[in-house]
Design a protein around this motif. Sequence first.
Motif, PDB file in Angstrom:
ATOM      1  N   PRO A 102       8.306  11.448  14.625  1.00 17.32           N
ATOM      2  CA  PRO A 102       9.161  10.539  15.407  1.00 17.32           C
ATOM      3  C   PRO A 102       8.374   9.654  16.378  1.00 17.32           C
ATOM      4  CG  PRO A 102       9.333  12.802  16.217  1.00 17.32           C
ATOM      5  CD  PRO A 102       8.457  12.855  15.013  1.00 17.32           C
ATOM      6  N   ASP A 103       7.086   9.937  16.581  1.00 13.67           N
ATOM      7  CA  ASP A 103       6.270   9.081  17.462  1.00 13.67           C
ATOM      8  C   ASP A 103       6.002   7.713  16.840  1.00 13.67           C
ATOM      9  OD1 ASP A 103       6.095  11.106  19.221  1.00 13.67           O
ATOM     10  OD2 ASP A 103       3.944  11.504  18.965  1.00 13.67           O
ATOM     11  N   ILE A 104       6.083   7.657  15.509  1.00 14.70           N
ATOM     12  CA  ILE A 104       5.723   6.412  14.805  1.00 14.70           C
ATOM     13  C   ILE A 104       7.003   5.701  14.356  1.00 14.70           C
ATOM     14  CG2 ILE A 104       4.399   5.387  12.903  1.00 14.70           C
ATOM     15  CD1 ILE A 104       2.676   7.022  14.942  1.00 14.70           C
ATOM     16  N   ASP A 105       7.202   4.499  14.911  1.00 17.03           N
ATOM     17  CA  ASP A 105       8.367   3.683  14.535  1.00 17.03           C
ATOM     18  C   ASP A 105       7.988   2.599  13.539  1.00 17.03           C
ATOM     19  OD1 ASP A 105      10.366   4.665  16.682  1.00 17.03           O
ATOM     20  OD2 ASP A 105       8.554   4.195  17.821  1.00 17.03           O
ATOM     21  N   ILE A 106       6.757   2.081  13.720  1.00 17.59           N
ATOM     22  CA  ILE A 106       6.327   0.894  12.946  1.00 17.59           C
ATOM     23  C   ILE A 106       4.973   1.181  12.318  1.00 17.59           C
ATOM     24  CG2 ILE A 106       5.580  -1.520  13.157  1.00 17.59           C
ATOM     25  CD1 ILE A 106       7.443  -1.671  15.691  1.00 17.59           C
ATOM     26  N   ILE A 107       4.857   0.848  11.043  1.00 16.96           N
ATOM     27  CA  ILE A 107       3.563   0.974  10.369  1.00 16.96           C
ATOM     28  C   ILE A 107       3.024  -0.431  10.113  1.00 16.96           C
ATOM     29  CG2 ILE A 107       2.491   1.647   8.179  1.00 16.96           C
ATOM     30  CD1 ILE A 107       4.285   4.176   8.335  1.00 16.96           C
ATOM     31  N   TYR A 108       1.767  -0.643  10.512  1.00 20.72           N
ATOM     32  CA  TYR A 108       1.147  -1.965  10.370  1.00 20.72           C
ATOM     33  C   TYR A 108       0.052  -1.853   9.311  1.00 20.72           C
ATOM     34  CZ  TYR A 108      -0.271  -6.618  12.114  1.00 20.72           C
ATOM     35  OH  TYR A 108      -0.545  -7.966  12.225  1.00 20.72           O
ATOM     36  N   VAL A 109       0.270  -2.516   8.170  1.00 21.90           N
ATOM     37  CA  VAL A 109      -0.640  -2.416   7.024  1.00 21.90           C
ATOM     38  C   VAL A 109      -1.745  -3.469   7.147  1.00 21.90           C
ATOM     39  CG1 VAL A 109      -0.795  -2.508   4.503  1.00 21.90           C
ATOM     40  CG2 VAL A 109       1.259  -1.547   5.595  1.00 21.90           C
ATOM     41  N   VAL A 110      -2.981  -2.990   7.334  1.00 19.61           N
ATOM     42  CA  VAL A 110      -4.116  -3.898   7.594  1.00 19.61           C
ATOM     43  C   VAL A 110      -5.245  -3.582   6.606  1.00 19.61           C
ATOM     44  CG1 VAL A 110      -5.310  -5.045   9.505  1.00 19.61           C
ATOM     45  CG2 VAL A 110      -3.452  -3.474  10.029  1.00 19.61           C
ATOM     46  N   LEU A 111      -4.858  -3.433   5.353  1.00 17.91           N
ATOM     47  CA  LEU A 111      -5.775  -3.057   4.279  1.00 17.91           C
ATOM     48  C   LEU A 111      -6.137  -4.276   3.442  1.00 17.91           C
ATOM     49  CD1 LEU A 111      -3.794   0.128   3.227  1.00 17.91           C
ATOM     50  CD2 LEU A 111      -6.177   0.122   4.067  1.00 17.91           C
ATOM     51  N   PRO A 112      -7.120  -4.150   2.530  1.00 18.38           N
ATOM     52  CA  PRO A 112      -7.357  -5.237   1.569  1.00 18.38           C
ATOM     53  C   PRO A 112      -6.044  -5.630   0.873  1.00 18.38           C
ATOM     54  CG  PRO A 112      -9.122  -3.638   1.430  1.00 18.38           C
ATOM     55  CD  PRO A 112      -8.101  -3.063   2.372  1.00 18.38           C
ATOM     56  N   ASN A 113      -5.949  -6.904   0.520  1.00 19.57           N
ATOM     57  CA  ASN A 113      -4.681  -7.488   0.067  1.00 19.57           C
ATOM     58  C   ASN A 113      -3.983  -6.718  -1.068  1.00 19.57           C
ATOM     59  OD1 ASN A 113      -5.616  -9.373   1.831  1.00 19.57           O
ATOM     60  ND2 ASN A 113      -6.224 -10.875   0.285  1.00 19.57           N
ATOM     61  N   SER A 114      -4.772  -6.202  -2.012  1.00 17.41           N
ATOM     62  CA  SER A 114      -4.151  -5.550  -3.173  1.00 17.41           C
ATOM     63  C   SER A 114      -3.509  -4.221  -2.797  1.00 17.41           C
ATOM     64  CB  SER A 114      -5.195  -5.300  -4.262  1.00 17.41           C
ATOM     65  OG  SER A 114      -6.130  -4.355  -3.782  1.00 17.41           O
ATOM     66  N   MET A 115      -3.789  -3.725  -1.582  1.00 12.40           N
ATOM     67  CA  MET A 115      -3.215  -2.440  -1.176  1.00 12.40           C
ATOM     68  C   MET A 115      -1.964  -2.613  -0.309  1.00 12.40           C
ATOM     69  SD  MET A 115      -6.856  -0.636  -0.288  1.00 12.40           S
ATOM     70  CE  MET A 115      -6.302   1.051  -0.159  1.00 12.40           C
ATOM     71  N   HIS A 116      -1.631  -3.876   0.024  1.00  7.38           N
ATOM     72  CA  HIS A 116      -0.484  -4.126   0.908  1.00  7.38           C
ATOM     73  C   HIS A 116       0.818  -3.609   0.309  1.00  7.38           C
ATOM     74  CE1 HIS A 116      -2.559  -7.716   3.165  1.00  7.38           C
ATOM     75  NE2 HIS A 116      -3.207  -6.572   3.281  1.00  7.38           N
ATOM     76  N   ALA A 117       1.025  -3.877  -0.974  1.00  5.05           N
ATOM     77  CA  ALA A 117       2.312  -3.514  -1.591  1.00  5.05           C
ATOM     78  C   ALA A 117       2.503  -2.004  -1.561  1.00  5.05           C
ATOM     79  CB  ALA A 117       2.376  -4.038  -3.022  1.00  5.05           C
TER      80      ALA A 117
END
Length: 371
Positions: free
Chosen positions: A104-119
């Motif tokens: 419950p501490d995490i509300d938002i996940i920010y994806v900052v990986l190489p482009n092909s891993m975003h999806a």
Amino acid sequence: MPGISLSFSSTSMAESSIANAAALELEKSPLAHLQDRKLGIALVGLGGYSSDQLAPALQETKLCELKGIVTGSPDKASNWKKKYSLQDKNIYNYENFDSIKDNPDIDIIYVVLPNSMHAEYTIRAAKAGKHVICEKPMAINVKEAEEMIAACEQADRLLSIGYRLHFEPHNLAMTQYREARTFGELSKVYAMDGMKIEPGVWRLNKQLAGGGPLMDVGIYCVQAAIYTTGQLPIAVTAKEGVKTDKEKFREVEESLKWTMEFPHGVLAECTTSYAEEMNVLRAEASKGWFALEPAYEYKGINGKTSQGKIEMPQVNQQALQMDDFAKCVLTKTKSKVPGEMGLRDLKILMAIYESARSGEKVSIAQSWLTK
Ligand code: NAD
């Protein structure tokens, strides 16, 4: 022009700047009643952008804070844990990432990986019941972007793209000048974004990056052309530049020039490169011009018009962007830089590549862009 103050004399710097207005808005915001704690953000991928920009920005945010990390590297985990006083239970690796659903501490996940891993990571984050910010470009193809939007919709989670310049006062001023017709009717836009790239990085790997500088920095030109004209393109014509380093650019383009055609004959001439530094946004209109150089950097954006300097404050773009998304989550409001904008831009990027490949002008149906 409500909410934005543009002045041309360097002595009359407006205190009622966008940044100050935004800060004030947050301070007196009714959100204080909605919120008993800052929303927790977990950064996925601790490379250059997370380390040098996002984590420091999260020390300045008012509505959200750095609470967790997801990394494949135990060394990075222990350094970040110390530096940002993170709790062990909020540190994940790529294998146990899905168990973040129970945190419950995490509300938002920010994806900052190489482009092909975003999806993959956006979809996993949504399935874990978290709201998502995903870095640009949203994905490496249109199908992935559509799947990301669908996954967030299905999980009833918000999705936003890391388009920080929508929170940057000089870039916002470009929109405002056009809307107010301060320099008359817009006729032409020039947008250039390029940098010199070192060999051997994932950005030069087609599978990981999806393409070359167009996917990485040229996307800022596409964005800028749209917010400067206030319209969507109806056609693009593109030409790939000559490869001066065939080994380095074996898999992706070294440079690309393209023209975006907008309704009423407005054109945007754009250039991107991994071999040349450039950072310009310029608009020409019937009674003058307005321009930024550098236009897309994290700091030091500089603006001029045919009437003089653009006086705008320097802001922490990433802090404003993340606080805006936190506000969207708290108020259940769609982000002004939503997944749909990322999808729209990918469609345009793909049309640019198609034109570069075919040598033909590629028409773009407006209904397809907004679908
Ligand atoms: P980076 O190379 O500095 O970091 C990438 C991170 O991904 C590293 O921590 C690396 O360990 C991790 N990773 C996991 N799997 C990997 C793999 N198979 N190959 C390579 N790295 C792997 O990259 P970055 O500059 O931080 O960029 C990350 C994302 O952020 C990109 O999508 C990029 O477009 C975006 N970005 C956005 C901005 C912006 O201004 N909005 C600026 C920079 C980067």
